[in-house]
Design a protein around this motif. Structure first.
Motif, PDB file in Angstrom:
ATOM      1  N   PHE A  18       0.529   7.163   4.666  1.00 39.21           N
ATOM      2  CA  PHE A  18       0.858   6.879   3.266  1.00 39.21           C
ATOM      3  C   PHE A  18      -0.178   7.535   2.360  1.00 39.21           C
ATOM      4  O   PHE A  18      -1.310   7.758   2.753  1.00 39.21           O
ATOM      5  CB  PHE A  18       0.915   5.368   2.998  1.00 39.21           C
ATOM      6  CG  PHE A  18      -0.390   4.648   3.234  1.00 39.21           C
ATOM      7  CD1 PHE A  18      -1.296   4.450   2.197  1.00 39.21           C
ATOM      8  CD2 PHE A  18      -0.713   4.166   4.492  1.00 39.21           C
ATOM      9  CE1 PHE A  18      -2.499   3.797   2.413  1.00 39.21           C
ATOM     10  CE2 PHE A  18      -1.907   3.510   4.723  1.00 39.21           C
ATOM     11  CZ  PHE A  18      -2.800   3.321   3.681  1.00 39.21           C
ATOM     12  N   GLY A  22       0.516   4.459  -2.233  1.00 39.10           N
ATOM     13  CA  GLY A  22       1.913   4.611  -1.824  1.00 39.10           C
ATOM     14  C   GLY A  22       2.396   3.487  -0.924  1.00 39.10           C
ATOM     15  O   GLY A  22       1.685   2.522  -0.641  1.00 39.10           O
ATOM     16  N   THR A  23       3.614   3.655  -0.454  1.00 39.36           N
ATOM     17  CA  THR A  23       4.266   2.651   0.379  1.00 39.36           C
ATOM     18  C   THR A  23       4.010   2.921   1.857  1.00 39.36           C
ATOM     19  O   THR A  23       4.133   4.061   2.319  1.00 39.36           O
ATOM     20  CB  THR A  23       5.783   2.651   0.111  1.00 39.36           C
ATOM     21  OG1 THR A  23       5.985   2.372  -1.284  1.00 39.36           O
ATOM     22  CG2 THR A  23       6.492   1.607   0.941  1.00 39.36           C
ATOM     23  N   PRO A 118       5.475  -6.408  -3.506  1.00 38.13           N
ATOM     24  CA  PRO A 118       4.766  -5.757  -2.394  1.00 38.13           C
ATOM     25  C   PRO A 118       3.265  -6.068  -2.424  1.00 38.13           C
ATOM     26  O   PRO A 118       2.642  -6.051  -3.482  1.00 38.13           O
ATOM     27  CB  PRO A 118       5.039  -4.277  -2.639  1.00 38.13           C
ATOM     28  CG  PRO A 118       6.343  -4.257  -3.360  1.00 38.13           C
ATOM     29  CD  PRO A 118       6.300  -5.468  -4.261  1.00 38.13           C
ATOM     30  N   HIS A 120      -0.729  -5.393  -1.388  1.00 40.88           N
ATOM     31  CA  HIS A 120      -1.636  -4.246  -1.278  1.00 40.88           C
ATOM     32  C   HIS A 120      -2.429  -4.398   0.020  1.00 40.88           C
ATOM     33  O   HIS A 120      -3.022  -5.457   0.261  1.00 40.88           O
ATOM     34  CB  HIS A 120      -2.594  -4.204  -2.466  1.00 40.88           C
ATOM     35  CG  HIS A 120      -1.882  -3.996  -3.754  1.00 40.88           C
ATOM     36  ND1 HIS A 120      -1.305  -5.028  -4.464  1.00 40.88           N
ATOM     37  CD2 HIS A 120      -1.644  -2.873  -4.452  1.00 40.88           C
ATOM     38  CE1 HIS A 120      -0.740  -4.545  -5.560  1.00 40.88           C
ATOM     39  NE2 HIS A 120      -0.929  -3.240  -5.583  1.00 40.88           N
ATOM     40  N   GLY A 160      -2.406   0.961   0.580  1.00 38.32           N
ATOM     41  CA  GLY A 160      -0.975   1.120   0.782  1.00 38.32           C
ATOM     42  C   GLY A 160      -0.273  -0.170   0.385  1.00 38.32           C
ATOM     43  O   GLY A 160      -0.892  -1.239   0.364  1.00 38.32           O
ATOM     44  N   ARG A 161       0.991  -0.062   0.048  1.00 39.68           N
ATOM     45  CA  ARG A 161       1.771  -1.236  -0.350  1.00 39.68           C
ATOM     46  C   ARG A 161       2.907  -1.442   0.642  1.00 39.68           C
ATOM     47  O   ARG A 161       3.461  -0.482   1.176  1.00 39.68           O
ATOM     48  CB  ARG A 161       2.328  -1.067  -1.755  1.00 39.68           C
ATOM     49  CG  ARG A 161       1.240  -0.955  -2.813  1.00 39.68           C
ATOM     50  CD  ARG A 161       1.764  -0.706  -4.215  1.00 39.68           C
ATOM     51  NE  ARG A 161       2.625   0.465  -4.286  1.00 39.68           N
ATOM     52  CZ  ARG A 161       3.948   0.447  -4.522  1.00 39.68           C
ATOM     53  NH1 ARG A 161       4.566  -0.690  -4.711  1.00 39.68           N
ATOM     54  NH2 ARG A 161       4.634   1.550  -4.554  1.00 39.68           N
ATOM     55  N   TYR A 162       3.244  -2.704   0.864  1.00 39.88           N
ATOM     56  CA  TYR A 162       4.386  -3.015   1.717  1.00 39.88           C
ATOM     57  C   TYR A 162       5.027  -4.298   1.218  1.00 39.88           C
ATOM     58  O   TYR A 162       4.339  -5.263   0.883  1.00 39.88           O
ATOM     59  CB  TYR A 162       3.972  -3.183   3.187  1.00 39.88           C
ATOM     60  CG  TYR A 162       5.143  -3.386   4.117  1.00 39.88           C
ATOM     61  CD1 TYR A 162       5.954  -2.306   4.465  1.00 39.88           C
ATOM     62  CD2 TYR A 162       5.478  -4.647   4.595  1.00 39.88           C
ATOM     63  CE1 TYR A 162       7.059  -2.492   5.295  1.00 39.88           C
ATOM     64  CE2 TYR A 162       6.565  -4.837   5.431  1.00 39.88           C
ATOM     65  CZ  TYR A 162       7.363  -3.743   5.773  1.00 39.88           C
ATOM     66  OH  TYR A 162       8.445  -3.925   6.585  1.00 39.88           O
ATOM     67  N   ARG A 164       8.982  -6.731   1.479  1.00 39.38           N
ATOM     68  CA  ARG A 164      10.263  -6.917   2.165  1.00 39.38           C
ATOM     69  C   ARG A 164      11.110  -7.929   1.434  1.00 39.38           C
ATOM     70  O   ARG A 164      10.675  -8.628   0.585  1.00 39.38           O
ATOM     71  CB  ARG A 164      10.076  -7.303   3.632  1.00 39.38           C
ATOM     72  CG  ARG A 164       9.196  -8.503   3.844  1.00 39.38           C
ATOM     73  CD  ARG A 164       8.928  -8.752   5.334  1.00 39.38           C
ATOM     74  NE  ARG A 164       8.361 -10.069   5.461  1.00 39.38           N
ATOM     75  CZ  ARG A 164       8.970 -11.109   5.988  1.00 39.38           C
ATOM     76  NH1 ARG A 164      10.165 -10.995   6.485  1.00 39.38           N
ATOM     77  NH2 ARG A 164       8.390 -12.288   6.057  1.00 39.38           N
TER      78      ARG A 164
END
Length: 164
Positions: A18, A22-23, A118, A120, A160-162, A164
């Motif tokens: 990433f 970003g993701t 999301p 971090h 990075g970001r995630y 769901r």
């Protein structure tokens, strides 16, 4: 002293998984309901200070749970010459693996609650003046931080970001 400062300023961390900010791809997320395969993130470090004797890698989520923060991965006692960990190398790397939030010596991929914005994820590399093998196996994040006090040379983080 000036040369050391200039060198430390060039120290950087990257992940081919990433861009900074970003993701993170689902592959690196936790398994099952988290949507991923639990493959540890790849990470590379560049331009360590000359006095570096070992490297520490951590993956933390300052957003979870509800802002208290959790630790997903700790790898330490890494020789600086390694310069990277490949995807999936969390356990097989020549390093000590610390305890994550579930008290397991393992990588635990991102897994924020459904519906949260999301989270971090901070992928941090820290250069230390400690020789590889000096730190005992099985440290959690707090114990690692206590042992690193007075022994860190510099650190760098990519985020990075995630979700769901």
């Amino acid at each position: 002293m000036l040369a050391c400062t200039a060198h430390a300023a060039s120290f950087s961390v990257t992940s081919p998984a990433f861009e900074d900010g970003g993701t993170i791809a689902a592959r690196y997320a936790g398994p099952g309901v988290c949507g991923g395969e639990n493959v540890s993130l790849p990470v590379a470090w560049h331009d360590l200070p000359p006095a570096t004797r070992s490297v520490v890698v951590t993956l933390t989520d300052p957003n979870g749970p509800k802002g208290i923060g959790v630790t997903h991965w700790i790898a330490y006692n890494l020789a600086p010459e390694a310069s990277k960990l490949d995807a999936g190398a969390a356990i097989s790397a020549p390093a000590s693996v610390g305890l994550n939030m579930t008290k397991a010596a393992a990588y635990r991929g991102p897994c924020p609650p459904v519906g949260d914005t999301p989270h971090h994820y901070l992928l941090t590399v820290t250069a230390t003046d400690l020789a590889p093998g000096v730190l005992p196996a099985g440290l959690d994040y707090a114990a690692l931080q206590a042992r690193l006090a007075g022994h860190t040379l510099t650190g760098s983080t990519v985020i990075g970001r995630y979700g769901r």
